[in-house]
Design an enzyme around this catalytic site. Structure first.
Site, PDB file in Angstrom:
ATOM      1  N   HIS A   1       0.856  -1.187   0.000  1.00 26.55           N
ATOM      2  CA  HIS A   1       0.000   0.000   0.000  1.00 26.55           C
ATOM      3  C   HIS A   1       0.889   1.232   0.000  1.00 26.55           C
ATOM      4  O   HIS A   1       2.101   1.145   0.203  1.00 26.55           O
ATOM      5  CB  HIS A   1      -0.968  -0.017   1.182  1.00 26.55           C
ATOM      6  CG  HIS A   1      -0.321   0.077   2.536  1.00 26.55           C
ATOM      7  ND1 HIS A   1       0.540  -0.890   3.027  1.00 26.55           N
ATOM      8  CD2 HIS A   1      -0.405   1.032   3.502  1.00 26.55           C
ATOM      9  CE1 HIS A   1       0.935  -0.538   4.235  1.00 26.55           C
ATOM     10  NE2 HIS A   1       0.395   0.625   4.552  1.00 26.55           N
TER      11      HIS A   1
ATOM     12  N   ASP B   1       5.527   5.136   4.895  1.00 30.38           N
ATOM     13  CA  ASP B   1       6.518   4.235   5.508  1.00 30.38           C
ATOM     14  C   ASP B   1       6.693   2.960   4.692  1.00 30.38           C
ATOM     15  O   ASP B   1       7.523   2.114   5.046  1.00 30.38           O
ATOM     16  CB  ASP B   1       6.166   3.934   6.972  1.00 30.38           C
ATOM     17  CG  ASP B   1       4.767   3.348   7.162  1.00 30.38           C
ATOM     18  OD1 ASP B   1       3.842   3.752   6.423  1.00 30.38           O
ATOM     19  OD2 ASP B   1       4.593   2.495   8.048  1.00 30.38           O
TER      20      ASP B   1
HETATM   21 ZN   LIG Z   1       0.253   1.660   6.827  1.00 30.20          ZN
END
Ligand SMILES: [Zn+2]
Ligand SMILES: [Zn+2]
Lengths: 312, 312
Positions: free
Chosen positions: B63, B67
């Protein structure tokens, strides 16, 4: 006032040097930290220092090569995540394109920052910041891509009020002292005329820091570096590689030292060190520069340089 | 076949854990390395391993949270800088948006990569990759942002040809052995009919690895994890924080263990550990999971897990 080097390498991160990031710590002066370039991993480096991301309120970007900007999205996100407030905005001074990069990163990752970013596009040479304490001047350098150097000038401090001398002359203390300190002339109740300037010490010269992006040798360097207390100059190539440096739009350690010597700089810090120079070879860059300009230091990651007032 | 954890943290980098990056090393099998998520600093972590960026030819992104992707521009640039050739392309499988992010970064920084990137947009659940050795299946998970989990299936190895048995039965060696190995039926010059299948050992089961992105508990997890040799499951929250985990679209260590137990997984690896859990507290995540599923390991940065063939 301190300079802390978060990354001193060139091009790609190496085990011993991260890509470019330099913090100008103005904590005692104005309780702010300014960042110059934000290569990938700059936020990781900051984790290993005492710098608090919230205190960083101005970021100056010399040019848009990846090793100077790819740490921006992560740093900006973490600054938000770590609690920067709405009233703690941040200004980014950078060549055109940074806003596109940062906003695309934020949009794609659906990151909503807790604070506002002001983008100031560097396109021509000018004073890009000025208040009562500091002035920042940006000038073009000569790199493969549009690139700037910065001259940060601290304004002179007014001289101290000579209270002992005022007392000796029987000038009564009180609000008048404030006017004298501001250099005004006042008339006492007994009719005496007192000039503030007679009771002020010498003004203290503000400090000057020049931080250059990647560059070939070019005339503007002198305009940025003249009389600087500290000059941060790239040193991508070694002494004998002036032709290579020219071809790749960079400088040698000796060219940097020649600038420092010519421009009456007090201290020269070499950075942007290629991964080809490790250990003895890196020390040789410093050694060769020192022959031309004695007060030269080769920066390593996490080096901190205090910037004292010059003794005059 | 090995899994190497380059980053095992959640949200922001911490001193002890970088943000997400996982390498699936298929060097013995196909001389390739596949990367799952590329948080900022993944290239820095790779510097401290034996992984060569050129070998990384497929990147799977679960996704688009920062991060998990902010390390992409730097990694891709350095892969080029470090000499990846035109004939060493790279495919990125990711939800829509990564191409925009990567191409903006490359355009703004004027980076010209030496190799081609193929972008494959993940939008629906499907087999996203298949060749004669591996199949990769992507399925939706339940996160705040579109998020995928991956199931990597190694195809079964055909059984070994039983050469000793062939000799004992006086089947003459030669090109015919190749046909027998492929399972075919042949007729010898003496008229005997020989079935390949009578001379093949049992096929060896290929291995199955499930690597999930950030997720709440959701039905698709079982489809990805069923009978996996290794399940990599996030563990952003501790045992007693199921409600918090749900609110933030994450899972607890115990939920991960319940999946492993229910889905007949052989080994569970917990990752995506919040910086709130350090030392004893992090070990408690593993301890609590082990009560439910014994073969659980909490991943730390640079942990390497060999994935053996199951003994059946
Ligand atoms: Zn996440
Ligand atoms: Zn550059």
């Amino acid at each position: 006032m301190e300079l802390e080097f978060l990354g001193t390498g060139a091009g790609s991160p190496a085990k011993s040097r991260n890509v470019t990031g330099i913090a100008l710590k103005l904590l005692e002066e104005i309780n702010e930290v300014w960042l110059f370039d934000v290569g990938e991993g700059t936020q990781h480096q900051i984790l290993r220092t005492t710098i608090r991301p919230r205190k960083i309120n101005r970021i100056f970007i010399t040019h848009l090569h990846g090793d100077h900007i790819f740490g921006l999205p992560g740093f900006l996100s973490s600054r938000s995540f770590q609690g920067a407030q709405k009233n703690e905005p941040l200004t980014i001074y950078a060549p055109k394109g940074v806003q596109d990069f940062v906003q695309t990163a934020m949009r794609v990752s659906q990151t909503k920052l807790s604070y506002k970013i002001n983008f100031v596009v560097l396109d021509k040479e000018k004073n890009i910041f000025e208040d009562e304490r500091f002035r920042v001047i940006a000038k073009h350098l000569d790199h493969r891509i549009e690139c700037f150097g910065f001259r940060i000038e601290e304004k002179d401090y007014p001289g101290e009020l000579m209270v002992a001398k005022l007392r000796a002359d029987n000038v009564p203390s009180g609000p008048l002292y404030g006017q004298l300190k501001a250099g005004k002339t006042i008339t006492l109740q007994d009719g005496r005329i007192i000039k503030g300037q007679d009771y002020l010490g010498a003004p203290k010269k503000g400090r000057i820091i020049a931080i250059l992006g990647d560059t070939r040798q070019t005339d503007n360097i002198a305009l940025l570096a003249q009389n600087a207390d500290v000059l941060v100059h790239e040193s991508t190539f070694a002494k004998d590689e002036a032709q290579l440096a020219y071809n790749y739009y960079h400088s040698t350690c000796v060219q940097a030292a020649q600038v420092a010597s010519r421009c009456n700089v007090k201290k020269l810090i070499l950075t942007h060190i290629s991964a080809r120079y490790v250990g003895q070879k890196a020390r040789l860059l410093e050694k060769d520069a020192k022959i031309i300009f004695k007060n030269t230091k080769l920066a390593n990651d996490f080096d901190v340089f205090k910037i004292p007032f010059s003794k005059k």
